[in-house]
Structure formats: structure tokens, C-alpha cells
Design a protein around this motif. Structure first.
Motif, PDB file in Angstrom:
ATOM      1  N   THR A 297       1.001  -0.489   0.337  1.00  0.00           N
ATOM      2  CA  THR A 297      -0.013   0.631   0.019  1.00  0.00           C
ATOM      3  C   THR A 297       1.191   1.599   0.336  1.00  0.00           C
ATOM      4  O   THR A 297       1.911   1.307   0.713  1.00  0.00           O
ATOM      5  N   TRP A 298       0.306   2.239  -0.976  1.00  0.00           N
ATOM      6  CA  TRP A 298       1.251   3.296  -0.832  1.00  0.00           C
ATOM      7  C   TRP A 298       0.097   4.621  -1.301  1.00  0.00           C
ATOM      8  O   TRP A 298      -0.820   4.517  -0.458  1.00  0.00           O
ATOM      9  N   LEU A 299       0.537   5.610   0.694  1.00  0.00           N
ATOM     10  CA  LEU A 299       0.003   6.925   0.313  1.00  0.00           C
ATOM     11  C   LEU A 299       1.244   8.200  -0.433  1.00  0.00           C
ATOM     12  O   LEU A 299       2.222   7.693   0.063  1.00  0.00           O
ATOM     13  N   VAL A 300      -0.035   9.120  -1.387  1.00  0.00           N
ATOM     14  CA  VAL A 300       1.723  10.028  -1.973  1.00  0.00           C
ATOM     15  C   VAL A 300       0.552  11.288  -1.953  1.00  0.00           C
ATOM     16  O   VAL A 300      -0.518  11.754  -2.567  1.00  0.00           O
ATOM     17  N   LYS A 322      -3.543   0.604  -8.105  1.00  0.00           N
ATOM     18  CA  LYS A 322      -4.919   1.416  -8.498  1.00  0.00           C
ATOM     19  C   LYS A 322      -5.212   2.234  -7.669  1.00  0.00           C
ATOM     20  O   LYS A 322      -4.654   2.311  -6.535  1.00  0.00           O
ATOM     21  N   VAL A 323      -5.121   3.682  -8.138  1.00  0.00           N
ATOM     22  CA  VAL A 323      -5.676   4.807  -8.006  1.00  0.00           C
ATOM     23  C   VAL A 323      -5.860   5.084  -7.594  1.00  0.00           C
ATOM     24  O   VAL A 323      -7.114   5.478  -8.464  1.00  0.00           O
ATOM     25  N   LYS A 324      -6.686   6.153  -6.598  1.00  0.00           N
ATOM     26  CA  LYS A 324      -7.763   6.773  -5.962  1.00  0.00           C
ATOM     27  C   LYS A 324      -7.819   7.901  -5.210  1.00  0.00           C
ATOM     28  O   LYS A 324      -6.355   8.519  -4.549  1.00  0.00           O
ATOM     29  N   VAL A 325      -7.743   8.908  -6.297  1.00  0.00           N
ATOM     30  CA  VAL A 325      -7.397  10.432  -5.668  1.00  0.00           C
ATOM     31  C   VAL A 325      -8.089  10.834  -4.843  1.00  0.00           C
ATOM     32  O   VAL A 325      -9.728  11.486  -4.767  1.00  0.00           O
ATOM     33  N   GLU A 326      -7.445  11.685  -3.721  1.00  0.00           N
ATOM     34  CA  GLU A 326      -8.405  12.205  -2.475  1.00  0.00           C
ATOM     35  C   GLU A 326      -8.315  13.488  -2.909  1.00  0.00           C
ATOM     36  O   GLU A 326      -6.968  14.408  -2.907  1.00  0.00           O
ATOM     37  N   HIS A 327      -9.321  15.224  -2.334  1.00  0.00           N
ATOM     38  CA  HIS A 327      -8.711  15.832  -2.465  1.00  0.00           C
ATOM     39  C   HIS A 327      -9.015  17.177  -1.449  1.00  0.00           C
ATOM     40  O   HIS A 327      -9.968  16.134  -0.510  1.00  0.00           O
ATOM     41  N   ILE A 346      -3.913  16.830  -2.100  1.00  0.00           N
ATOM     42  CA  ILE A 346      -3.771  15.472  -2.924  1.00  0.00           C
ATOM     43  C   ILE A 346      -3.391  14.736  -2.309  1.00  0.00           C
ATOM     44  O   ILE A 346      -2.062  14.099  -1.361  1.00  0.00           O
ATOM     45  N   LEU A 347      -4.553  13.277  -2.189  1.00  0.00           N
ATOM     46  CA  LEU A 347      -3.367  12.373  -1.071  1.00  0.00           C
ATOM     47  C   LEU A 347      -3.702  11.175  -2.478  1.00  0.00           C
ATOM     48  O   LEU A 347      -5.129  10.520  -2.378  1.00  0.00           O
ATOM     49  N   LEU A 348      -2.913  10.903  -3.373  1.00  0.00           N
ATOM     50  CA  LEU A 348      -3.059   9.198  -3.578  1.00  0.00           C
ATOM     51  C   LEU A 348      -2.977   8.050  -2.986  1.00  0.00           C
ATOM     52  O   LEU A 348      -1.996   7.601  -2.492  1.00  0.00           O
ATOM     53  N   ILE A 349      -4.328   7.753  -3.212  1.00  0.00           N
ATOM     54  CA  ILE A 349      -4.368   5.967  -2.551  1.00  0.00           C
ATOM     55  C   ILE A 349      -4.102   5.294  -2.936  1.00  0.00           C
ATOM     56  O   ILE A 349      -5.416   4.456  -3.989  1.00  0.00           O
ATOM     57  N   CYS A 350      -2.963   4.613  -3.339  1.00  0.00           N
ATOM     58  CA  CYS A 350      -2.681   3.285  -4.087  1.00  0.00           C
ATOM     59  C   CYS A 350      -2.873   2.083  -4.022  1.00  0.00           C
ATOM     60  O   CYS A 350      -1.878   1.258  -2.366  1.00  0.00           O
ATOM     61  N   LYS A 351      -2.806   0.839  -4.262  1.00  0.00           N
ATOM     62  CA  LYS A 351      -3.426  -0.730  -3.228  1.00  0.00           C
ATOM     63  C   LYS A 351      -3.506  -0.997  -4.751  1.00  0.00           C
ATOM     64  O   LYS A 351      -3.496  -1.070  -5.380  1.00  0.00           O
ATOM     65  N   THR A 352      -3.260  -2.461  -4.155  1.00  0.00           N
ATOM     66  CA  THR A 352      -3.036  -3.352  -5.425  1.00  0.00           C
ATOM     67  C   THR A 352      -3.963  -4.393  -5.734  1.00  0.00           C
ATOM     68  O   THR A 352      -5.362  -3.893  -4.846  1.00  0.00           O
TER      69      THR A 352
END
Length: 352
Positions: A297-300, A322-327, A346-352
Motif C-alpha cells: 500500500t502506498w499513500l502519496v 490502482k489509484v484513488k485520488v482524494e482532494h 492531494i492524497l493518492l491512495i494506491c493499492k494492489t
């Protein structure tokens, strides 16, 4: 891997509020809601002020934090890796004693007297620095350095060292009225701040670690991490940290092999990052994501006024996650071009 739940009382500890451009301190609660509770070992890859690493520690995770600048590494060692060492009166007696070696410890007075500090204050900083190695362990040393660096940012107008107006501002009654720290002795500021840092030291029963590495070199060596938080420099939208905080790095490193250039006496050559120039940022980010493939898991953290843009960031990540974009919208400016009112964190929620 079995991962024990965190104790609620860890959240009672308070991270000392930083004065640092781009710090995620104000975004902790927002970021926390996206941190998986079942992740056990977390890495803050660009630790900076260490406020997010501290949050991860509070959440009971084995916390690794990294920053390529030494003064940020020292905060990580003092508040993330350190589980119980604080500064007591005996330590203060050592730190506030006379200069142990005036011929070796005179760098701050030579460089910054009559620039950021009056001569007697600069000489006192040299004296303090000469006594840091006399403390009984490296955690106490890191705590002393961290508190003094914070004291210096409080004393200088705007909290950074990319200007030459510090003493001019200190003699301006209107500015002093707004911020009396401009004319207070550093020793007094240090003593005011120290209790907050001592009170922030706690043990979350994990083997936490602070690193000072280039993150591209460090990532492949960490095999047990299941969550990584990336907050890379934002090209075009935030300060050049080595220029804005050069004095803190010089104070901690006590450079013997640098040149000091331009009006602010910044050290040269600067440390190599690979992330803070437009010409290098995309290649470095691609390498970053490639070398983080083993971490689930990555949080960017990012900003919508930065280079590369958000769509390019997502396109670089999508081959791996897979990327979900939070603002989160800024309603007030927080320093730095990327955090002006109307821009978005911005926070990019990046999961397998």
C-alpha cells in the motif's frame, strides 16, 4: 505478519508543532483516515518535519522514517526511534556550559553573526554545539539538536533562512510586538520549547528507526514494510528546503568541507535529491514507484499546482497500483506557492 492493535493512550502524546514550509502537520487527521489499520510496518519516505511518521508511531505501527537532510533525520531519531530518553537538568548544565573548543567550534559566529544573529548569540550557538557530543547517548544528542533547530526557526522572522532581513526585522517594533521571540535569547526559547519535545517522547513497543538516506537507495533494503507514505518535494509549488533551511543543516553537520555562498551563506555543493528539479523529477518518481513494488500500500501526498501534474502522477503509478485520488482544498494560505487559498492538497491512495 501478526500486528497488534495500538493503544488509545498513544494518541494522548502531542507532536511539537513545527514551523516548516509544506509540513503535513495540519493534514494529520485527514491523512489518518486513509491509513490501513491492518498495516504493521510503515515507512515515511520523505520524513521532513516527522509529523506523519509520529502519527504512524502513535497508531502503533513499527515506524521507519527517512530524510536525506540531517536536521530532519535528527528529529526522526529524537521522536520516532527514541523510546524514552529525555533531556534533564544535568544535560542542560552540560549543553549550557562554556565552549569546549573555541578554535574548532566557531562556525556559526564566523558565518552568521550580524546576518541572522547578533555576535554574542551566534557565539552561544557555537558553544551549545560544542557540548552536544558530551551528552551520554545519541538520542539525547538528537533531541538537543532538534530543539535548538526549532528554537532558531522561532527566533528568525518567517521561520526560515532564505532572506537577509532577520536583524532588521528584530529591530522593528511592530514586528517585535507580533513576535517577541525575535528579541528573546535563544536559551530562553530553547527552555520554553524543550518540555513539549520531552513530553512527546514515548515507547510504542516497536523497533522504530530513523534513516538518513536517498530514498531510492533505501527502498530496496526494506523487505518488511507493508505501507509507505510518500511526500516528495513538489516542483514549482514549494520551497527549496536546502536554501530555506540551510542554516539548520550547517548547524547540525558543522561543515568543514563546504563553501558558503550568496547573501544567506548557504552551503555549496548542496545535497543531491533528484526530486526537486523539473528536469529530474519524472525519472526519479518513476524509479521511486518501481522500487516500491514490494510494498503493498502506498499513500502519496501531492498538490495540484506541482510538476508533474496529477494525471501524470497517476499514469506513472497505474502500472503498479490502482489509484484513488482524494482532494482537500486550502481555504487559507500556509506558505509555499502550492498551499495558497484555492489550491488542493492531494492524497493518492494506491493499492494492489
Amino acid at each position: 505478519m501478526e500486528c497488534s492493535l495500538f493503544k488509545n493512550d498513544y494518541l494522548n502524546y502531542k507532536f511539537p508543532e513545527p514551523q516548516y514550509l509544506g509540513a503535513k502537520y495540519i493534514h494529520r487527521a485527514w491523512i489518518a483516515q486513509f491509513i490501513p489499520t491492518d498495516s504493521c510496518v510503515a515507512l515515511d519516505a520523505f520524513g521532513g518535519s516527522q509529523s506523519i511518521a509520529y502519527l504512524l508511531k502513535q497508531m502503533g505501527k513499527t515506524t521507519y522514517t527517512n530524510d536525506f537532510l540531517n536536521f530532519n533525520y535528527q528529529i526522526g531519531k529524537a521522536l520516532i526511534e527514541n523510546s524514552g530518553n529525555v533531556l534533564n537538568q544535568e544535560d542542560l548544565d552540560i549543553l549550557f556550559s562554556p565552549n569546549q573548543n573555541p578554535t574548532e567550534y566557531n562556525l556559526i559566529e564566523k558565518l552568521y553573526a550580524n546576518l541572522f544573529f547578533y555576535p554574542e548569540e551566534a557565539a552561544w550557538l557555537d558553544s551549545f554545539r560544542s557540548n552536544v557530543p558530551r551528552l551520554q547517548n545519541t538520542f539525547k544528542q538528537s533531541l538537543a539538536l532538534s530543539v535548538m533547530c526549532r528554537s532558531m526557526t522561532r527566533k528568525v522572522t518567517m521561520g526560515h533562512f532564505a532572506h537577509t532581513q532577520a536583524l532588521t526585522y528584530a529591530e522593528d517594533p511592530a514586528r517585535v510586538k507580533r513576535n517577541r521571540s525575535l528579541i528573546r535569547p535563544l536559551r530562553d526559547i530553547f527552555l520554553d520549547i524543550l518540555p513539549h519535545y520531552n513530553a512527546a517522547v514515548f515507547d510504542n513497543q516497536k523497533a522504530n528507526k530513523s534513516f538518513q538516506e536517498n530514498i531510492l537507495d533505501l527502498l530496496p533494503t526494506l523487505s518488511d514494510v507493508d505501507l509507505v507514505y510518500f511526500d516528495p518535494p513538489y516542483c514549482n509549488s514549494h520551497a527549496d528546503y536546502q536554501s530555506f533551511y540551510h542554516l539548520l543543516e550547517t548547524f547540525v553537520e558543522y561543515w568543514k568541507d563546504k563553501q558558503f555562498v550568496n547573501g544567506i551563506k548557504r552551503y555549496e555543493p548542496k545535497r543531491y535529491s533528484g526530486f526537486d528539479k523539473n528536469s529530474e523529477a519524472i525519472n526519479s518518481l518513476k524509479l521511486l514507484f518501481e522500487r516500491a513494488q514490494h510494498i503493498p500500500t502506498w499513500l502519496v501526498s501531492y498538490n495540484d499546482r506541482s510538476y508533474p501534474d496529477i494525471n501524470t502522477m497517476v499514469n506513472m503509478i497505474e502500472p503498479y497500483r490502482k489509484v484513488k485520488v482524494e482532494h482537500k482544498r486550502y481555504t487559507n494560505g500556509r506558505g509555499g506557492k502550492g498551499s495558497v487559498a484555492g489550491s488542493n492538497e492531494i492524497l493518492l491512495i494506491c493499492k494492489t
